[in-house]
Design an enzyme around this catalytic site. Structure first.
Site, PDB file in Angstrom:
ATOM      1  N   SER A 131      20.298  38.829  36.458  1.00 18.55           N
ATOM      2  CA  SER A 131      20.955  38.550  37.654  1.00 18.55           C
ATOM      3  C   SER A 131      20.123  38.496  38.983  1.00 18.55           C
ATOM      4  O   SER A 131      19.322  39.347  39.049  1.00 18.55           O
ATOM      5  CB  SER A 131      22.186  39.328  37.857  1.00 18.55           C
ATOM      6  N   TYR A 155      25.840  48.202  39.791  1.00 18.84           N
ATOM      7  CA  TYR A 155      25.568  46.896  38.873  1.00 18.84           C
ATOM      8  C   TYR A 155      24.189  46.356  38.812  1.00 18.84           C
ATOM      9  O   TYR A 155      23.564  46.256  37.908  1.00 18.84           O
ATOM     10  CB  TYR A 155      26.501  45.789  39.315  1.00 18.84           C
ATOM     11  N   LYS A 159      21.198  46.202  35.862  1.00 19.84           N
ATOM     12  CA  LYS A 159      20.485  45.098  35.368  1.00 19.84           C
ATOM     13  C   LYS A 159      18.978  45.331  35.497  1.00 19.84           C
ATOM     14  O   LYS A 159      18.198  45.080  34.602  1.00 19.84           O
ATOM     15  CB  LYS A 159      20.800  43.956  36.121  1.00 19.84           C
TER      16      LYS A 159
HETATM   17  C1  UD1 Z   1      28.477  38.535  43.616  1.00 19.35           C
HETATM   18  C2  UD1 Z   1      27.803  39.916  43.485  1.00 19.35           C
HETATM   19  C3  UD1 Z   1      26.589  39.846  42.467  1.00 19.35           C
HETATM   20  C4  UD1 Z   1      26.833  39.220  41.184  1.00 19.35           C
HETATM   21  C5  UD1 Z   1      27.567  38.042  41.146  1.00 19.35           C
HETATM   22  C6  UD1 Z   1      28.085  37.833  39.746  1.00 19.35           C
HETATM   23  C7  UD1 Z   1      28.631  41.067  45.385  1.00 19.35           C
HETATM   24  C8  UD1 Z   1      28.047  41.542  46.717  1.00 19.35           C
HETATM   25  N1  UD1 Z   1      27.667  40.334  44.826  1.00 19.35           N
HETATM   26  O1  UD1 Z   1      27.312  37.479  44.125  1.00 19.35           O
HETATM   27  O2  UD1 Z   1      26.103  41.028  42.683  1.00 19.35           O
HETATM   28  O3  UD1 Z   1      25.545  39.186  40.534  1.00 19.35           O
HETATM   29  O4  UD1 Z   1      28.667  37.988  42.040  1.00 19.35           O
HETATM   30  O5  UD1 Z   1      28.679  36.728  39.696  1.00 19.35           O
HETATM   31  O6  UD1 Z   1      29.580  41.116  45.072  1.00 19.35           O
HETATM   32  N2  UD1 Z   1      33.228  35.057  49.365  1.00 19.35           N
HETATM   33  C9  UD1 Z   1      34.174  34.887  50.233  1.00 19.35           C
HETATM   34  N3  UD1 Z   1      35.537  35.136  49.912  1.00 19.35           N
HETATM   35  C10 UD1 Z   1      35.730  35.590  48.652  1.00 19.35           C
HETATM   36  C11 UD1 Z   1      34.755  35.770  47.878  1.00 19.35           C
HETATM   37  C12 UD1 Z   1      33.334  35.475  48.204  1.00 19.35           C
HETATM   38  O7  UD1 Z   1      34.063  34.471  51.368  1.00 19.35           O
HETATM   39  O8  UD1 Z   1      37.043  35.780  48.202  1.00 19.35           O
HETATM   40  C13 UD1 Z   1      31.803  34.474  49.844  1.00 19.35           C
HETATM   41  C14 UD1 Z   1      30.906  35.819  49.944  1.00 19.35           C
HETATM   42  O9  UD1 Z   1      30.545  36.338  51.118  1.00 19.35           O
HETATM   43  C15 UD1 Z   1      29.415  35.162  49.538  1.00 19.35           C
HETATM   44  C16 UD1 Z   1      30.067  33.849  48.790  1.00 19.35           C
HETATM   45  O10 UD1 Z   1      31.386  33.775  48.889  1.00 19.35           O
HETATM   46  O11 UD1 Z   1      28.925  34.583  50.722  1.00 19.35           O
HETATM   47  C17 UD1 Z   1      29.914  33.989  47.296  1.00 19.35           C
HETATM   48  O12 UD1 Z   1      30.277  35.002  46.842  1.00 19.35           O
HETATM   49  P1  UD1 Z   1      30.393  35.637  45.338  1.00 19.35           P
HETATM   50  O13 UD1 Z   1      31.146  34.456  44.510  1.00 19.35           O
HETATM   51  O14 UD1 Z   1      31.390  37.050  45.180  1.00 19.35           O
HETATM   52  O15 UD1 Z   1      28.890  35.889  44.708  1.00 19.35           O
HETATM   53  P2  UD1 Z   1      27.857  36.668  45.416  1.00 19.35           P
HETATM   54  O16 UD1 Z   1      28.262  37.566  46.294  1.00 19.35           O
HETATM   55  O17 UD1 Z   1      26.673  35.969  45.843  1.00 19.35           O
END
Ligand code: UD1
Length: 345
Positions: A131, A155, A159
């Site tokens: 990841s 997590y 990894k």
């Molecule tokens: C997340 C994990 C990462 C993991 C991956 C697995 C965290 C901090 N990181 O990545 O370690 O490998 O998932 O799939 O959890 N966002 C919103 N609203 C939401 C959810 C997310 O605004 O309800 C934003 C987040 O702040 C980010 C983006 O959307 O900017 C993507 O978020 P997300 O889909 O959770 O992925 P990652 O954070 O990149």
């Protein structure tokens, strides 16, 4: 044609990869404990590919279960596994903070037991699900594979430890063929609308949350942070269509089987960054649904921008993503609209 063991083959990325591998003519043994997945996904994999697969239900940490796969014990499937794609693992950051022992046990201990079973059976070819979480808060974007490994949660540590274990093993004896594939943000769904992501409970990740709001399961999306140093203030990620990711696995596997033993480490991403609000807009366009959202504070542990440098995957595999953000949204919506409650509907 090869006989392949697919751990976690009923999960989101695993199930999509199984379809491609069956279509390519490989014989599959899927190993899954269905902790975060559904047997229904495997039925649909068979339906889409028009081929059958063999299922071994079990937990990696149960040596008896792995014995059944690799050819020992009363229920042995006959062994003869040529290669393994190891998807099985846990991936929720918040859960890993609350239950680090579980994450080390499943993601590191489970991987170790799998490697022991492979070594005992003389199977030394493995594609491993890693990841981009390994890069933590990246010092530079796009992120090359040579960037420092500096995970920021249990997590990510699990990894990184599993990756190190694979490197140690590859260095310890010749003959191992190992690919460590570092995924950026896997999203989208099979274009048929029959397979997709089906998180249990409240989704942790943006894309499934977005699709569940659009289908009416949740009232609004919370956007975590609007003051990031990005063009519109929301976080930027490298979203990759799950079918592109599945094709990356097939390409990595074929390379390992064709070339000399090696340890291959590759980013799988598009090289393009999109903000949360860009994704929301693209999704609204693809689904013709309004997605109500509210700007809230930043989520602890988030980075402003993570985008892959995918040039090594192009060089080594001849692979690059083919599908756009619009394709991601169209296919993700087709899945969610046809399966509002996921596989349990
Ligand atoms: C997340 C994990 C990462 C993991 C991956 C697995 C965290 C901090 N990181 O990545 O370690 O490998 O998932 O799939 O959890 N966002 C919103 N609203 C939401 C959810 C997310 O605004 O309800 C934003 C987040 O702040 C980010 C983006 O959307 O900017 C993507 O978020 P997300 O889909 O959770 O992925 P990652 O954070 O990149």
């Amino acid at each position: 044609m090869a006989k392949l063991l697919i751990t976690g083959g009923a999960g989101f990325i695993g199930s999509h990869t199984c379809v491609l591998l069956l279509e390519a003519g490989h014989q599959l043994v899927v190993f899954d404990d269905f902790r975060n997945s559904s047997p229904e996904a495997l039925k649909r994999v068979e339906e889409l590919s028009g081929r059958r697969l063999e299922l071994v239900a079990g937990d990696l940490r149960d040596p008896g279960s792995l014995g059944r796969v690799f050819g020992s014990g009363p229920y042995a499937s006959g062994g003869g596994i040529d290669a393994v794609i190891h998807f099985a693992g846990l991936k929720a950051v918040g859960e890993s903070v609350a239950q680090p022992l579980l994450y080390w046990d499943v993601n590191v201990g489970g991987t170790r037991l799998l490697l022991e079973a492979m070594a005992a059976a003389g199977c030394r070819t493995l594609v491993f699900s890693s990841s981009a979480t390994l890069y933590g808060y990246p010092a530079q974007v796009p992120i090359p594979e040579t960037a420092p490994i500096q995970p920021i949660n249990p997590y990510g540590h699990s990894k990184a430890a599993a990756e190190q274990l694979l490197a140690d093993l590859a260095a310890s004896e010749p003959g191992w063929r190992i690919a460590r594939l570092r995924y950026f943000n896997p999203v989208g769904a099979h274009p048929s609308g029959r397979l997709g992501e089906d998180p249990q409970g409240l989704p942790n990740n943006l894309f499934p949350f977005l699709t569940q709001v659009a289908v009416g399961r949740r009232s609004e999306l919370q956007v975590f942070g609007s003051d990031w140093p990005t063009p519109d203030g929301t976080g930027v990620r490298d979203y990759i269509h799950v079918m592109d990711l599945a094709e990356g696995h097939r390409a990595a596997l074929e390379l390992l089987l064709a070339e000399e033993p090696q340890l291959l480490t590759l980013n799988l991403g598009s090289g393009q960054g999109h903000s949360v609000l860009e994704l929301v807009k693209a999704f609204e366009l693809a689904s013709a649904k309004a997605v109500p959202y509210r700007l809230v504070g930043r989520r602890p542990g988030d980075a402003a921008i993570t985008v892959a440098d995918p040039s090594l995957a192009l060089e080594r595999l001849g692979w690059r993503t083919q599908r756009s953000l619009a394709d991601i949204c169209r296919d993700g919506w087709a899945w969610q609209a046809a399966n509002p409650q996921g596989y349990r509907g």
